[in-house]
Design a protein around this motif. Structure first.
Motif, PDB file in Angstrom:
ATOM      1  N   VAL A  38       0.837  -1.197   0.000  1.00 58.14           N
ATOM      2  CA  VAL A  38       0.000   0.000   0.000  1.00 58.14           C
ATOM      3  C   VAL A  38       0.870   1.245   0.000  1.00 58.14           C
ATOM      4  O   VAL A  38       0.695   2.169  -0.807  1.00 58.14           O
ATOM      5  CB  VAL A  38      -0.951  -0.010   1.217  1.00 58.14           C
ATOM      6  N   VAL A  39       1.821   1.284   0.920  1.00 59.06           N
ATOM      7  CA  VAL A  39       2.701   2.454   1.010  1.00 59.06           C
ATOM      8  C   VAL A  39       3.482   2.631  -0.293  1.00 59.06           C
ATOM      9  O   VAL A  39       3.627   3.743  -0.810  1.00 59.06           O
ATOM     10  CB  VAL A  39       3.664   2.312   2.207  1.00 59.06           C
ATOM     11  N   PHE A  40       3.979   1.535  -0.845  1.00 62.18           N
ATOM     12  CA  PHE A  40       4.744   1.594  -2.089  1.00 62.18           C
ATOM     13  C   PHE A  40       3.916   2.208  -3.210  1.00 62.18           C
ATOM     14  O   PHE A  40       4.372   3.113  -3.923  1.00 62.18           O
ATOM     15  CB  PHE A  40       5.209   0.195  -2.491  1.00 62.18           C
ATOM     16  N   GLN A  41       2.683   1.725  -3.391  1.00 62.28           N
ATOM     17  CA  GLN A  41       1.868   2.205  -4.504  1.00 62.28           C
ATOM     18  C   GLN A  41       1.491   3.679  -4.333  1.00 62.28           C
ATOM     19  O   GLN A  41       1.500   4.451  -5.298  1.00 62.28           O
ATOM     20  CB  GLN A  41       0.603   1.367  -4.644  1.00 62.28           C
ATOM     21  N   LEU A  42       1.178   4.085  -3.116  1.00 59.13           N
ATOM     22  CA  LEU A  42       0.800   5.482  -2.899  1.00 59.13           C
ATOM     23  C   LEU A  42       1.983   6.415  -3.142  1.00 59.13           C
ATOM     24  O   LEU A  42       1.826   7.503  -3.714  1.00 59.13           O
ATOM     25  CB  LEU A  42       0.248   5.655  -1.490  1.00 59.13           C
ATOM     26  N   LEU A  43       3.162   6.004  -2.716  1.00 57.95           N
ATOM     27  CA  LEU A  43       4.346   6.823  -2.998  1.00 57.95           C
ATOM     28  C   LEU A  43       4.677   6.821  -4.484  1.00 57.95           C
ATOM     29  O   LEU A  43       5.083   7.842  -5.051  1.00 57.95           O
ATOM     30  CB  LEU A  43       5.539   6.311  -2.194  1.00 57.95           C
ATOM     31  N   ARG A  44       4.472   5.668  -5.124  1.00 58.76           N
ATOM     32  CA  ARG A  44       4.710   5.599  -6.562  1.00 58.76           C
ATOM     33  C   ARG A  44       3.797   6.567  -7.299  1.00 58.76           C
ATOM     34  O   ARG A  44       4.206   7.228  -8.256  1.00 58.76           O
ATOM     35  CB  ARG A  44       4.482   4.175  -7.048  1.00 58.76           C
TER      36      ARG A  44
END
Length: 461
Positions: free
Chosen positions: A41-47
Motif C-alpha cells: 500500500v505504502v509503495f503504490q501510494l508513494l509511486r
C-alpha cells in the motif's frame, strides 16, 4: 435451509490497495502515523506521488545519468548494505574503488608513483570532489606561506563561470572567489584575463572542461602556458585545477589529442563526476591528484572506525558502495572503445540537433556540438523582434514533457539568455527528432499568438 448474514464485509486492505485506510485520506506530511501500513500500500501510494515528477528521459537539462543497464540495478541492490567508507569491513569494495582511481589516473595521464597506486578517492559527486581538491590547494598555499613567514589571511581562488559548488567551497572554507567576467563573444575564462586577478594570495586557478552554461571547453593548455609565463616574470607559482565534472569522461574518448589533464605539468588535481558522462548511477564523483606532494598529509585522516584503522579523505563517513561498484562495472562493460562509440553517437546526435535548430530561423548557435561536450546551446538572434522569449519556448516544450532550460549567461554577458540541450547516454536520434518537431510546433504557436477561446478545440470523448 441455512440462513446467511447478508451484511457486506468491511473493506479489507489486503483485497485492494485503494480500499486501505491509508489511501482514504491524504498521506501524513507533518507527523508520523500512529499505526503501521502494509508495504504494498505504502509503495503504490508513494509511486503515485512520484508520477508528478518530470520524466527523467525527457530532462535535457541534466548532466546526470538517467538510463542504466539491468545489471547496474542488480549490483546497486547487492551493495545497499555496504558502507564504502568502512574499508576494514568491506575490503573488496575498497579494492574496487582503488581500481577505479587507478583506471582514471591512467585515463588522465597521471605520473606513476613509486608503489604504482594513483592518488585519489571516490566522493558523493563532483561537487564534493571539487571541495576536496580546493582544500588541498588552500593547504598547500598556506604551508608555503607559513614556511616563508608570510600572512595566510586572504586566500583567493581564480576561475571563470564555474558551477555553484565552487561558490559553496569559497563560502564554507573562507576563500575569496575571484570569478572572472565573461568577455563579449567568449564562453569561459580566457588566458589573458588571469593577470588582472592572480596574485600572491591565489591558491589556484580553476579551468573548466565543459562549461555548465554553454558546454564548451576552456582553453586549459593556454591557461597553463599563461601561468607559466607569469611565474617566469614574477615568481608566482600558481597550481591549476581542472574541473572536468563532465568533460573528464568525454575528452579521453572523443578528443584524444587535446591536452588538458596531467600531461600538463601545472595541473595539480582533477575532479570529475562519475554519475554524469561516466554513466554511473547518481551519487559518485572522483578526485585525483598528480602525486602525493599535491595532497597535503594533514587532509588524510586515519580513523579507528567500525573495527579498523582507515585512511579517509571525504566530507562524510557513511556512503553506500553501489555507485563505485557500478562505475567499475561500466569500465569493464564498455572499455575505451565502448565509451568512444557511445559518446560518438551522442556527439553525432547533438550535431544533428544543432543543424535542426540552425534551420528553424530565429536562433543563433553558441555551440553546435563539435569539439567539446555532446550538447547544443543557442540564443535568439533578435529577441526584440519575435515577440516571445526563450522562457516562453521552455514553457511550451514543458507541455510535451521536455525539460529544456533557459537562463542568462554569467556576468558580463548576463543580458544574453540562452537554451541548452544535453545529449546523454540513452537519448537517441529519434527522441531528438521528436524534440525538434515539437520545437517547430511551439515556435509556430508562439509566432501566431494565443488563440481566442472561441477558436480552441474542445474535448470530444
Amino acid at each position: 435451509m441455512a440462513l446467511h448474514n447478508a451484511q457486506e464485509p468491511a473493506a479489507d486492505p489486503a483485497v485492494d490497495i485503494f480500499a486501505s485506510p491509508l489511501s482514504e485520506r491524504p498521506l501524513p506530511k507533518r507527523s508520523m502515523p500512529e499505526l503501521p501500513s502494509p508495504p504494498p500500500v505504502v509503495f503504490q501510494l508513494l509511486r503515485n506521488e512520484l508520477l508528478l515528477d518530470g520524466n527523467a528521459a525527457q530532462n535535457l537539462a541534466t548532466f546526470c545519468t538517467t538510463w542504466a543497464d539491468d545489471e547496474v540495478r542488480r549490483l546497486m541492490d547487492l551493495c545497499l548494505d555496504k558502507n564504502i567508507v568502512d574499508k576494514d569491513e568491506y575490503p573488496q569494495t575498497a579494492e574496487i574503488e582503488s581500481r577505479c582511481v587507478n583506471i582514471l589516473a591512467d585515463l588522465w595521464h597521471a605520473p606513476s608513483e613509486g608503489d604504482g597506486n594513483a592518488v585519489g578517492c571516490s566522493t558523493t559527486g563532483s561537487s564534493e570532489a571539487a571541495m576536496l581538491c580546493g582544500l588541498a590547494l588552500k593547504w598547500r598555499w598556506r604551508d608555503r606561506r607559513q614556511a616563508a613567514g608570510l600572512s595566510t589571511d586572504r586566500p583567493n581562488l581564480v576561475c571563470g563561470p564555474v558551477q555553484v559548488c565552487w561558490e559553496k567551497f569559497a563560502r564554507y572554507f573562507d576563500v575569496e572567489l575571484r570569478q572572472v567576467p565573461v568577455e563579449a563573444g567568449a564562453t569561459g575564462l580566457q588566458p589573458h584575463q588571469l593577470r588582472d586577478h592572480v596574485d600572491e594570495n591565489t591558491i589556484g586557478v580553476v579551468a573548466i572542461l565543459g562549461v555548465t552554461y554553454t558546454c564548451t571547453y576552456e582553453p586549459v593548455a593556454e591557461i597553463a602556458a599563461e601561468l607559466d609565463r607569469m611565474q617566469a616574470e614574477s615568481g608566482l607559482d600558481v597550481p591549476l585545477h581542472i574541473d572536468a565534472a563532465s568533460g573528464g569522461f568525454i575528452a579521453p574518448f572523443l578528443h584524444t589529442d587535446l591536452e588538458w589533464d596531467f600531461r600538463i605539468p601545472r595541473v595539480a588535481s582533477i575532479n570529475a563526476s562519475g554519475h554524469k558522462y561516466g554513466m554511473a548511477p547518481l551519487g559518485v564523483g572522483w578526485a585525483l591528484w598528480r602525486d602525493q606532494a599535491a595532497l597535503p598529509d594533514g587532509l588524510v585522516f586515519h580513523v579507528d572506525y567500525l573495527g579498523g584503522d582507515m585512511p579517509t579523505l571525504a566530507l562524510n563517513f557513511s556512503r553506500p558502495g553501489g555507485q563505485v561498484v557500478t562505475q567499475y562495472f561500466m569500465f569493464l562493460r564498455l572499455g575505451r572503445e565502448g565509451y568512444r562509440l557511445v559518446y560518438q553517437a551522442c556527439a553525432d546526435t547533438a550535431q544533428y540537433l544543432g543543424r535542426q535548430v540552425a534551420d528553424m530561423g530565429p536562433f543563433t548557435l553558441l555551440y553546435d556540438g563539435v569539439g567539446a561536450l555532446p550538447a547544443v546551446s543557442w540564443t535568439l538572434t533578435d529577441p526584440d523582434s519575435v515577440g516571445w522569449t526563450l522562457y516562453d519556448l521552455s514553457d511550451q516544450l514543458r507541455m510535451r514533457g521536455w525539460q529544456v532550460p533557459s537562463y542568462p549567461l554569467p556576468p558580463d554577458r548576463q543580458e544574453t539568455v540562452i537554451q541548452r540541450v544535453l545529449v546523454r547516454h540513452g537519448i537517441d536520434r529519434d527522441e531528438i527528432e521528436l524534440l525538434a518537431e515539437d520545437m517547430r510546433r511551439a515556435i509556430k504557436h508562439l509566432n501566431e499568438g494565443r488563440p481566442r477561446d472561441a477558436s480552441r478545440v474542445g474535448f470530444h470523448h
